[in-house]
Design an enzyme around this catalytic site. Structure first.
Site, PDB file in Angstrom:
ATOM      1  N   ASP A  72       7.090  -0.934   8.067  1.00 10.87           N
ATOM      2  CA  ASP A  72       8.344  -0.183   8.206  1.00 10.87           C
ATOM      3  C   ASP A  72       9.043   0.012   6.862  1.00 10.87           C
ATOM      4  O   ASP A  72       9.912   0.866   6.718  1.00 10.87           O
ATOM      5  CB  ASP A  72       9.294  -0.868   9.202  1.00 10.87           C
ATOM      6  CG  ASP A  72       9.694  -2.285   8.824  1.00 10.87           C
ATOM      7  OD1 ASP A  72       9.231  -2.795   7.786  1.00 10.87           O
ATOM      8  OD2 ASP A  72      10.484  -2.902   9.572  1.00 10.87           O
ATOM      9  N   TYR A 112       5.923  -2.774  -3.819  1.00  9.97           N
ATOM     10  CA  TYR A 112       5.048  -3.054  -2.664  1.00  9.97           C
ATOM     11  C   TYR A 112       5.086  -1.889  -1.687  1.00  9.97           C
ATOM     12  O   TYR A 112       4.043  -1.322  -1.312  1.00  9.97           O
ATOM     13  CB  TYR A 112       5.471  -4.359  -1.967  1.00  9.97           C
ATOM     14  CG  TYR A 112       4.984  -4.465  -0.537  1.00  9.97           C
ATOM     15  CD1 TYR A 112       3.632  -4.660  -0.259  1.00  9.97           C
ATOM     16  CD2 TYR A 112       5.867  -4.347   0.545  1.00  9.97           C
ATOM     17  CE1 TYR A 112       3.172  -4.740   1.065  1.00  9.97           C
ATOM     18  CE2 TYR A 112       5.430  -4.432   1.856  1.00  9.97           C
ATOM     19  CZ  TYR A 112       4.080  -4.622   2.114  1.00  9.97           C
ATOM     20  OH  TYR A 112       3.624  -4.696   3.411  1.00  9.97           O
ATOM     21  N   LYS A 114       2.229   0.853  -0.361  1.00 10.56           N
ATOM     22  CA  LYS A 114       1.850   0.968   1.058  1.00 10.56           C
ATOM     23  C   LYS A 114       2.042   2.419   1.535  1.00 10.56           C
ATOM     24  O   LYS A 114       1.243   2.947   2.313  1.00 10.56           O
ATOM     25  CB  LYS A 114       2.685   0.003   1.929  1.00 10.56           C
ATOM     26  CG  LYS A 114       2.334  -1.463   1.755  1.00 10.56           C
ATOM     27  CD  LYS A 114       0.915  -1.809   2.216  1.00 10.56           C
ATOM     28  CE  LYS A 114       0.728  -1.651   3.700  1.00 10.56           C
ATOM     29  NZ  LYS A 114      -0.653  -2.051   4.112  1.00 10.56           N
TER      30      LYS A 114
HETATM   31  P1  NAD Z   1      -1.442 -11.512   3.631  1.00 14.42           P
HETATM   32  O1  NAD Z   1      -0.986 -11.420   2.228  1.00 14.42           O
HETATM   33  O2  NAD Z   1      -1.187 -12.759   4.412  1.00 14.42           O
HETATM   34  O3  NAD Z   1      -3.027 -11.243   3.706  1.00 14.42           O
HETATM   35  C1  NAD Z   1      -3.646 -10.239   2.954  1.00 14.42           C
HETATM   36  C2  NAD Z   1      -5.157 -10.484   2.985  1.00 14.42           C
HETATM   37  O4  NAD Z   1      -5.803  -9.442   2.246  1.00 14.42           O
HETATM   38  C3  NAD Z   1      -5.590 -11.802   2.326  1.00 14.42           C
HETATM   39  O5  NAD Z   1      -6.528 -12.468   3.134  1.00 14.42           O
HETATM   40  C4  NAD Z   1      -6.215 -11.366   1.011  1.00 14.42           C
HETATM   41  O6  NAD Z   1      -7.218 -12.250   0.529  1.00 14.42           O
HETATM   42  C5  NAD Z   1      -6.785 -10.021   1.392  1.00 14.42           C
HETATM   43  N1  NAD Z   1      -6.947  -9.142   0.219  1.00 14.42           N
HETATM   44  C6  NAD Z   1      -6.024  -8.853  -0.732  1.00 14.42           C
HETATM   45  N2  NAD Z   1      -6.557  -8.033  -1.660  1.00 14.42           N
HETATM   46  C7  NAD Z   1      -7.846  -7.786  -1.274  1.00 14.42           C
HETATM   47  C8  NAD Z   1      -8.886  -6.992  -1.806  1.00 14.42           C
HETATM   48  N3  NAD Z   1      -8.728  -6.280  -2.934  1.00 14.42           N
HETATM   49  N4  NAD Z   1     -10.065  -6.959  -1.146  1.00 14.42           N
HETATM   50  C9  NAD Z   1     -10.260  -7.675  -0.002  1.00 14.42           C
HETATM   51  N5  NAD Z   1      -9.292  -8.450   0.536  1.00 14.42           N
HETATM   52  C10 NAD Z   1      -8.100  -8.509  -0.085  1.00 14.42           C
HETATM   53  O7  NAD Z   1      -0.818 -10.243   4.361  1.00 14.42           O
HETATM   54  P2  NAD Z   1      -0.281 -10.090   5.859  1.00 14.42           P
HETATM   55  O8  NAD Z   1       1.130 -10.507   5.928  1.00 14.42           O
HETATM   56  O9  NAD Z   1      -1.279 -10.670   6.782  1.00 14.42           O
HETATM   57  O10 NAD Z   1      -0.301  -8.494   5.985  1.00 14.42           O
HETATM   58  C11 NAD Z   1      -1.477  -7.809   6.405  1.00 14.42           C
HETATM   59  C12 NAD Z   1      -1.213  -6.320   6.423  1.00 14.42           C
HETATM   60  O11 NAD Z   1      -0.132  -6.037   7.313  1.00 14.42           O
HETATM   61  C13 NAD Z   1      -0.799  -5.753   5.065  1.00 14.42           C
HETATM   62  O12 NAD Z   1      -1.403  -4.508   4.911  1.00 14.42           O
HETATM   63  C14 NAD Z   1       0.707  -5.626   5.172  1.00 14.42           C
HETATM   64  O13 NAD Z   1       1.183  -4.585   4.344  1.00 14.42           O
HETATM   65  C15 NAD Z   1       0.882  -5.290   6.641  1.00 14.42           C
HETATM   66  N6  NAD Z   1       2.161  -5.688   7.253  1.00 14.42           N
HETATM   67  C16 NAD Z   1       2.608  -6.971   7.151  1.00 14.42           C
HETATM   68  C17 NAD Z   1       3.795  -7.343   7.784  1.00 14.42           C
HETATM   69  C18 NAD Z   1       4.320  -8.758   7.719  1.00 14.42           C
HETATM   70  O14 NAD Z   1       5.427  -9.010   8.201  1.00 14.42           O
HETATM   71  N7  NAD Z   1       3.597  -9.712   7.171  1.00 14.42           N
HETATM   72  C19 NAD Z   1       4.503  -6.389   8.523  1.00 14.42           C
HETATM   73  C20 NAD Z   1       4.012  -5.077   8.596  1.00 14.42           C
HETATM   74  C21 NAD Z   1       2.836  -4.754   7.970  1.00 14.42           C
HETATM   75  O1  DAU Z   2       9.081  -5.227   7.110  1.00 16.64           O
HETATM   76  C1  DAU Z   2       7.727  -5.547   7.011  1.00 16.64           C
HETATM   77  C2  DAU Z   2       7.492  -6.344   5.748  1.00 16.64           C
HETATM   78  O2  DAU Z   2       8.034  -7.638   5.988  1.00 16.64           O
HETATM   79  C3  DAU Z   2       6.021  -6.451   5.365  1.00 16.64           C
HETATM   80  O3  DAU Z   2       5.537  -5.180   5.068  1.00 16.64           O
HETATM   81  C4  DAU Z   2       5.842  -7.370   4.154  1.00 16.64           C
HETATM   82  O4  DAU Z   2       4.462  -7.548   3.866  1.00 16.64           O
HETATM   83  C5  DAU Z   2       6.455  -8.712   4.487  1.00 16.64           C
HETATM   84  O5  DAU Z   2       6.382  -9.539   3.343  1.00 16.64           O
HETATM   85  C6  DAU Z   2       7.916  -8.543   4.920  1.00 16.64           C
HETATM   86  O6  DAU Z   2       8.742  -8.122   3.814  1.00 16.64           O
HETATM   87  P1  DAU Z   2      10.193  -8.760   3.567  1.00 16.64           P
HETATM   88  O7  DAU Z   2      10.542  -8.553   2.151  1.00 16.64           O
HETATM   89  O8  DAU Z   2      11.162  -8.308   4.585  1.00 16.64           O
HETATM   90  O9  DAU Z   2       9.839 -10.323   3.893  1.00 16.64           O
HETATM   91  P2  DAU Z   2      10.271 -11.671   3.166  1.00 16.64           P
HETATM   92  O10 DAU Z   2       9.811 -12.782   4.045  1.00 16.64           O
HETATM   93  O11 DAU Z   2       9.897 -11.713   1.736  1.00 16.64           O
HETATM   94  O12 DAU Z   2      11.872 -11.606   3.237  1.00 16.64           O
HETATM   95  C7  DAU Z   2      12.551 -11.469   4.475  1.00 16.64           C
HETATM   96  C8  DAU Z   2      14.045 -11.451   4.175  1.00 16.64           C
HETATM   97  O13 DAU Z   2      14.431 -12.742   3.677  1.00 16.64           O
HETATM   98  C9  DAU Z   2      14.423 -10.451   3.096  1.00 16.64           C
HETATM   99  O14 DAU Z   2      15.679  -9.863   3.414  1.00 16.64           O
HETATM  100  C10 DAU Z   2      14.559 -11.292   1.841  1.00 16.64           C
HETATM  101  C11 DAU Z   2      15.031 -12.645   2.379  1.00 16.64           C
HETATM  102  N1  DAU Z   2      14.592 -13.811   1.569  1.00 16.64           N
HETATM  103  C12 DAU Z   2      13.257 -13.929   1.299  1.00 16.64           C
HETATM  104  C13 DAU Z   2      12.784 -14.972   0.538  1.00 16.64           C
HETATM  105  C14 DAU Z   2      11.312 -15.101   0.225  1.00 16.64           C
HETATM  106  C15 DAU Z   2      15.495 -14.746   1.125  1.00 16.64           C
HETATM  107  O15 DAU Z   2      16.713 -14.659   1.380  1.00 16.64           O
HETATM  108  N2  DAU Z   2      15.035 -15.796   0.378  1.00 16.64           N
HETATM  109  C16 DAU Z   2      13.713 -15.940   0.052  1.00 16.64           C
HETATM  110  O16 DAU Z   2      13.366 -16.925  -0.659  1.00 16.64           O
END
Ligand code: NAD
Ligand code: DAU
Length: 359
Positions: free
Chosen positions: A143, A170, A174
């Site tokens: 998002d 980032y 994306k």
């Molecule tokens: P993560 O960082 O936990 O995992 C990413 C994985 O990708 C790891 O296992 C890493 O080793 C692998 N990777 C990185 N670079 C690579 C490369 N060049 N080749 C092969 N593997 C590689 O991420 P996540 O939180 O599990 O997110 C997964 C996907 O979902 C991402 O595309 C992220 O943008 C998307 N996403 C995450 C969230 C969230 O809240 N975490 C929300 C919405 C979308």
């Molecule tokens: O919205 C989806 C995204 O959510 C994904 O695409 C990303 O991969 C995922 O990392 C996440 O991004 P955010 O930046 O929202 O997540 P994060 O956990 O880093 O932070 C969540 C909120 O908490 C954000 O408002 C920043 C705040 N924060 C984060 C950290 C790490 C703090 O206040 N203190 C912190 O130390």
């Protein structure tokens, strides 16, 4: 295991759209590892190849219980490796593309790996999908590509037709990945679908992200670094609801379409932090307000009407406070895992991000 719920198998009419051999990229990360397990629990006919470069954010052991599964194969490799990717795609009928650099703060420190993996890596996969000609390609998006909403914005949430206005490196990379997927569909007819999801929570999340970072800090008697005034808002979705939505879009989504996925669960960071502290029976004095994240998006919110109405999906596992409490408990019960992932390299990152004084 308490995290695994079976998704009912689709009816006969939908069976033709079931995929038998998936290439999952990034399957050793947070969402990818939950997804691989979810697939084996809900689609027993499926074979999965997991292509993962095992970066700092991933752990092969996240899938230790799956490792010897006869329908599972792990390939240690990079999505930018053209030869490898070309070959793996010929063995599959669908690609579910999770692999990414995923942490906003790290993209502010150094955007290069984000461009490399999230843009070039995605292009390499799409080129291979185009050459192969038959695979469905699901781009797992975020998002964050829509930018931010104001706290007082009356809009219910981002819709699929909103402009892309990514605010940090980032989310810019994306957005580029999403646009490449869109272009490969339009120009070359590749069967792409794009999902855009809100913030995930649940087991196996790397403790640089706010929920596991705050839980593990508190378990180590460290304060929790809350950015700025703590009023920023995120929409929290349980990772298994996300996995379920991805499988739904993979099987029922229309080629070339985008589907937003959300939890309908908006919380301010201060509210989230207080709930975590309370769940661990600690004092609210453990909150330390620290310097804000540069360009910190104020609010994310998702309008998930399209996936709900067209594909009949809605979240069932994300209700708070219970789902958050279960997540806190998972980290309490897996402190060995937490300690092994919060290693020396993580300490170096932590000091660089939060400064020496916050230890
Ligand atoms: P993560 O960082 O936990 O995992 C990413 C994985 O990708 C790891 O296992 C890493 O080793 C692998 N990777 C990185 N670079 C690579 C490369 N060049 N080749 C092969 N593997 C590689 O991420 P996540 O939180 O599990 O997110 C997964 C996907 O979902 C991402 O595309 C992220 O943008 C998307 N996403 C995450 C969230 C969230 O809240 N975490 C929300 C919405 C979308
Ligand atoms: O919205 C989806 C995204 O959510 C994904 O695409 C990303 O991969 C995922 O990392 C996440 O991004 P955010 O930046 O929202 O997540 P994060 O956990 O880093 O932070 C969540 C909120 O908490 C954000 O408002 C920043 C705040 N924060 C984060 C950290 C790490 C703090 O206040 N203190 C912190 O130390």
């Amino acid at each position: 295991m308490q995290w695994v719920k079976r998704t009912p198998l689709p009816d006969q009419e939908e069976l033709s759209r079931l995929y038998k051999k998936l290439l999952v990229t990034g399957g050793c990360g947070f969402i990818g590892s939950n997804f691989v397990r979810f697939v084996f629990n809900s689609r027993p006919q499926c074979h999965v190849i997991n292509l993962d470069a095992l970066t700092y954010a991933s752990f092969k052991d996240n899938l230790a219980d799956i490792h010897d599964h006869p329908q599972y194969r792990f390939v240690h490799g990079d999505i930018r490796d053209r030869v490898l990717v070309d070959q793996l795609i010929t063995e599959c009928d669908a690609v579910v593309h999770f692999a990414a650099e995923s942490h906003v703060d790290r993209s502010i420190m150094d955007p290069e790996p984000f461009v490399e993996t999230n843009v070039l890596g995605t292009q390499t996969l799409l080129t291979a999908a185009h050459k192969n000609g038959k695979v469905r390609f699901l781009q797992v998006g975020t998002d964050e590509v829509y930018g931010q909403l104001a706290l007082e914005d009356p809009k219910a949430g981002f819709t699929e037709n909103d402009l892309l206005k990514p605010n940090n490196p980032y989310s810019a990379t994306k957005a580029a990945g999403d646009l490449l997927a869109r272009a490969f569909h339009h120009t070359h007819g590749v069967d792409t679908v794009i999902t855009r999801c809100s913030n995930n929570f649940g087991p196996y999340q790397f403790p640089e992200k706010v929920i596991p970072l705050f839980i593990t800090n508190l378990l180590e008697d460290k304060k929790v670094p809350l950015y700025g005034d703590g009023r920023n808002v995120r929409d929290w979705l349980h990772v298994l609801d996300h996995c379920d939505a991805i499988l739904t879009v993979l099987e029922k989504g229309k080629a070339g379409e985008i589907y937003n996925i959300g939890g309908n669960n908006e919380r301010s960071n201060i509210e989230l932090t207080s709930m975590i502290i309370e769940a661990l029976g600690q004092s609210q004095d453990m909150i330390e307000h620290v310097k804000d994240r540069p360009g910190h998006d104020r609010r994310y919110a998702i309008d998930a009407t399209k996936i709900s109405q067209q594909l009949n999906w809605s979240p069932t596992r994300s209700t708070w406070p219970q789902a958050l409490q279960n997540t806190v408990q998972w980290y309490v019960d897996h402190q060995d895992w937490c300690q092994s992932v919060k290693n020396r390299k993580f300490d170096q990152y932590y000091e660089k991000q939060y400064g020496k004084q916050h230890r």
